[in-house]
Design a protein around this motif. Sequence first.
Motif, PDB file in Angstrom:
ATOM      1  N   PRO A 281       0.838  -1.199   0.000  1.00 59.83           N
ATOM      2  CA  PRO A 281       0.000   0.000   0.000  1.00 59.83           C
ATOM      3  C   PRO A 281       0.872   1.247   0.000  1.00 59.83           C
ATOM      4  N   PRO A 282       0.395   2.343  -0.602  1.00 62.45           N
ATOM      5  CA  PRO A 282      -0.942   2.476  -1.191  1.00 62.45           C
ATOM      6  C   PRO A 282      -0.970   2.389  -2.713  1.00 62.45           C
ATOM      7  N   SER A 283       0.155   2.061  -3.368  1.00 62.72           N
ATOM      8  CA  SER A 283       0.183   2.253  -4.821  1.00 62.72           C
ATOM      9  C   SER A 283       0.739   1.102  -5.644  1.00 62.72           C
ATOM     10  N   LEU A 284       1.304   0.070  -5.034  1.00 61.14           N
ATOM     11  CA  LEU A 284       1.910  -1.014  -5.810  1.00 61.14           C
ATOM     12  C   LEU A 284       1.013  -2.243  -5.739  1.00 61.14           C
ATOM     13  N   ASP A 285       0.389  -2.601  -6.871  1.00 65.40           N
ATOM     14  CA  ASP A 285      -0.563  -3.711  -6.827  1.00 65.40           C
ATOM     15  C   ASP A 285       0.110  -5.045  -7.142  1.00 65.40           C
ATOM     16  N   ILE A 286      -0.664  -6.109  -7.028  1.00 64.83           N
ATOM     17  CA  ILE A 286      -0.156  -7.474  -7.173  1.00 64.83           C
ATOM     18  C   ILE A 286       0.477  -7.687  -8.544  1.00 64.83           C
ATOM     19  N   TRP A 287      -0.176  -7.186  -9.599  1.00 63.25           N
ATOM     20  CA  TRP A 287       0.282  -7.444 -10.967  1.00 63.25           C
ATOM     21  C   TRP A 287       1.538  -6.641 -11.301  1.00 63.25           C
ATOM     22  N   GLN A 288       1.646  -5.441 -10.789  1.00 64.08           N
ATOM     23  CA  GLN A 288       2.849  -4.636 -11.015  1.00 64.08           C
ATOM     24  C   GLN A 288       4.076  -5.235 -10.346  1.00 64.08           C
ATOM     25  N   ALA A 289       3.884  -5.872  -9.178  1.00 66.27           N
ATOM     26  CA  ALA A 289       5.009  -6.361  -8.388  1.00 66.27           C
ATOM     27  C   ALA A 289       5.414  -7.787  -8.728  1.00 66.27           C
ATOM     28  N   ALA A 290       4.598  -8.478  -9.519  1.00 68.71           N
ATOM     29  CA  ALA A 290       4.816  -9.912  -9.731  1.00 68.71           C
ATOM     30  C   ALA A 290       5.990 -10.195 -10.659  1.00 68.71           C
ATOM     31  N   ALA A 291       6.578 -11.364 -10.478  1.00 65.40           N
ATOM     32  CA  ALA A 291       7.604 -11.872 -11.384  1.00 65.40           C
ATOM     33  C   ALA A 291       6.953 -12.261 -12.714  1.00 65.40           C
ATOM     34  N   PRO A 292       7.734 -12.508 -13.762  1.00 64.76           N
ATOM     35  CA  PRO A 292       7.154 -12.951 -15.036  1.00 64.76           C
ATOM     36  C   PRO A 292       6.285 -14.194 -14.867  1.00 64.76           C
ATOM     37  N   LYS A 293       5.269 -14.335 -15.705  1.00 68.78           N
ATOM     38  CA  LYS A 293       4.300 -15.426 -15.577  1.00 68.78           C
ATOM     39  C   LYS A 293       4.973 -16.800 -15.624  1.00 68.78           C
ATOM     40  N   LYS A 294       5.956 -16.965 -16.506  1.00 67.14           N
ATOM     41  CA  LYS A 294       6.609 -18.274 -16.615  1.00 67.14           C
ATOM     42  C   LYS A 294       7.358 -18.618 -15.334  1.00 67.14           C
ATOM     43  N   SER A 295       7.938 -17.612 -14.700  1.00 70.46           N
ATOM     44  CA  SER A 295       8.611 -17.850 -13.421  1.00 70.46           C
ATOM     45  C   SER A 295       7.600 -18.268 -12.354  1.00 70.46           C
ATOM     46  N   LEU A 296       6.466 -17.577 -12.332  1.00 71.09           N
ATOM     47  CA  LEU A 296       5.428 -17.906 -11.351  1.00 71.09           C
ATOM     48  C   LEU A 296       4.883 -19.312 -11.573  1.00 71.09           C
ATOM     49  N   GLN A 297       4.714 -19.681 -12.838  1.00 68.04           N
ATOM     50  CA  GLN A 297       4.216 -21.022 -13.140  1.00 68.04           C
ATOM     51  C   GLN A 297       5.220 -22.096 -12.718  1.00 68.04           C
ATOM     52  N   PHE A 298       6.498 -21.842 -12.977  1.00 67.15           N
ATOM     53  CA  PHE A 298       7.538 -22.798 -12.577  1.00 67.15           C
ATOM     54  C   PHE A 298       7.591 -22.938 -11.061  1.00 67.15           C
ATOM     55  N   LEU A 299       7.558 -21.819 -10.345  1.00 68.75           N
ATOM     56  CA  LEU A 299       7.612 -21.843  -8.893  1.00 68.75           C
ATOM     57  C   LEU A 299       6.371 -22.499  -8.289  1.00 68.75           C
ATOM     58  N   VAL A 301       4.754 -25.029  -9.356  1.00 69.57           N
ATOM     59  CA  VAL A 301       4.907 -26.494  -9.355  1.00 69.57           C
ATOM     60  C   VAL A 301       5.587 -26.953  -8.062  1.00 69.57           C
ATOM     61  N   GLY A 302       6.663 -26.251  -7.694  1.00 69.18           N
ATOM     62  CA  GLY A 302       7.363 -26.610  -6.462  1.00 69.18           C
ATOM     63  C   GLY A 302       6.505 -26.427  -5.231  1.00 69.18           C
ATOM     64  N   VAL A 303       5.755 -25.325  -5.192  1.00 70.01           N
ATOM     65  CA  VAL A 303       4.888 -25.062  -4.038  1.00 70.01           C
ATOM     66  C   VAL A 303       3.805 -26.123  -3.922  1.00 70.01           C
ATOM     67  N   LEU A 304       3.225 -26.518  -5.043  1.00 72.74           N
ATOM     68  CA  LEU A 304       2.174 -27.530  -5.014  1.00 72.74           C
ATOM     69  C   LEU A 304       2.694 -28.892  -4.569  1.00 72.74           C
ATOM     70  N   ILE A 305       4.000 -29.114  -4.701  1.00 71.50           N
ATOM     71  CA  ILE A 305       4.597 -30.363  -4.225  1.00 71.50           C
ATOM     72  C   ILE A 305       4.934 -30.273  -2.739  1.00 71.50           C
ATOM     73  N   PHE A 306       5.573 -29.181  -2.345  1.00 73.41           N
ATOM     74  CA  PHE A 306       6.138 -29.113  -0.993  1.00 73.41           C
ATOM     75  C   PHE A 306       5.167 -28.568   0.061  1.00 73.41           C
ATOM     76  N   MET A 307       4.227 -27.715  -0.330  1.00 72.36           N
ATOM     77  CA  MET A 307       3.305 -27.202   0.690  1.00 72.36           C
ATOM     78  C   MET A 307       2.445 -28.307   1.296  1.00 72.36           C
ATOM     79  N   PRO A 308       1.895 -29.240   0.513  1.00 70.65           N
ATOM     80  CA  PRO A 308       1.167 -30.351   1.144  1.00 70.65           C
ATOM     81  C   PRO A 308       2.044 -31.174   2.086  1.00 70.65           C
ATOM     82  N   ILE A 309       3.331 -31.333   1.743  1.00 71.50           N
ATOM     83  CA  ILE A 309       4.241 -32.072   2.627  1.00 71.50           C
ATOM     84  C   ILE A 309       4.389 -31.338   3.960  1.00 71.50           C
ATOM     85  N   ILE A 310       4.548 -30.015   3.884  1.00 71.83           N
ATOM     86  CA  ILE A 310       4.670 -29.213   5.111  1.00 71.83           C
ATOM     87  C   ILE A 310       3.396 -29.330   5.949  1.00 71.83           C
TER      88      ILE A 310
END
Length: 332
Positions: A281-299, A301-310
Amino acid sequence: MSIELIWAIILSFAIFAYVVLDGFDLGIGINYPFIRSKWERDIAMNTVAPVWDGNETWLILGGGGLFAAFPLAYSVVLPALYVPLTAMLIGLILRGVAFEFRWKDKSKTQIWDKAFIIGSIGATFFQGVALGAFIQGIPIEGRAFNGDWWHWLSPFSIFTGIALVFGYGLLGSTWLIYKTENKTKRHMQMLGKRFFILTLLMILIVSLWTPYLHPEYFEKWFSYPRILYVLPVPLLVAISTVCCFRALIKNNDLQPFVWSIILFLLSFIGLMISIYPNIVPPSLDIWQAAAPKKSLQFLLVGVLIFMPIILVYTSFTYWVFRGKTKPDESYH
């Protein structure tokens, strides 16, 4: 439901999990000054001995996830909050060292108890200060933090720091109601009622103060027809407040802790409503701050594997150590 929004939800979940799980064991240290006898302090510490260090997994996931998924937000938030975040980490280190050395160096138990109290209260207070500074907004010019070294320090951030100490005190006392019995449980019920009243007062003041920090906050909570969409949150807070108080006075074991968590959840949802769609807040939104889409998609995969384990090993730990903690039990 964009990939950026999915990552924002994942990080929100990780942050809330940390707040609740590390909140109640920090709350043990906040309750410590009111627990005078050594054997009661031993029991209190033994209730979290098997789980306290694992609870901080979520802090790592939240911080690492912010760096990976929203690097611009990470690069803005850290310089703005260096002081309170560093102080929080020092408090967590002191809390951890005191926790371990208290059992090893029995000749200096009182010293380590004081260190445990200072570390717990200090970490909680500066965590709340960082939260308050974040809510009130971080000035950005271009793609960088544009404020001075003491920007984080304000009446609102100091107040949220105090509020979080009371809130974690409530989580700690209700956890001890669930995990202890007899004299210790009755003592925790008394403390729980006091922390409950203080926490409720803090929630009320922060809830009334926050909309006046920025016009956008005020519009989300008080403009028509938006007020109709957010009205369920304060109504649910009121219902949860009544249920939590009844659980505290009716000698229930688990219910006070559960209702305390629900109060935290509703407060967290209220915060998300205030700042969305901004991640800083008050001016930086989710889409402006996000990494490139391909990076988010790659990451992802890892979260979907390890978060259930945690989640599985965390749930298993709490299941194994369920029930009351006996005075003769020790995990050291």
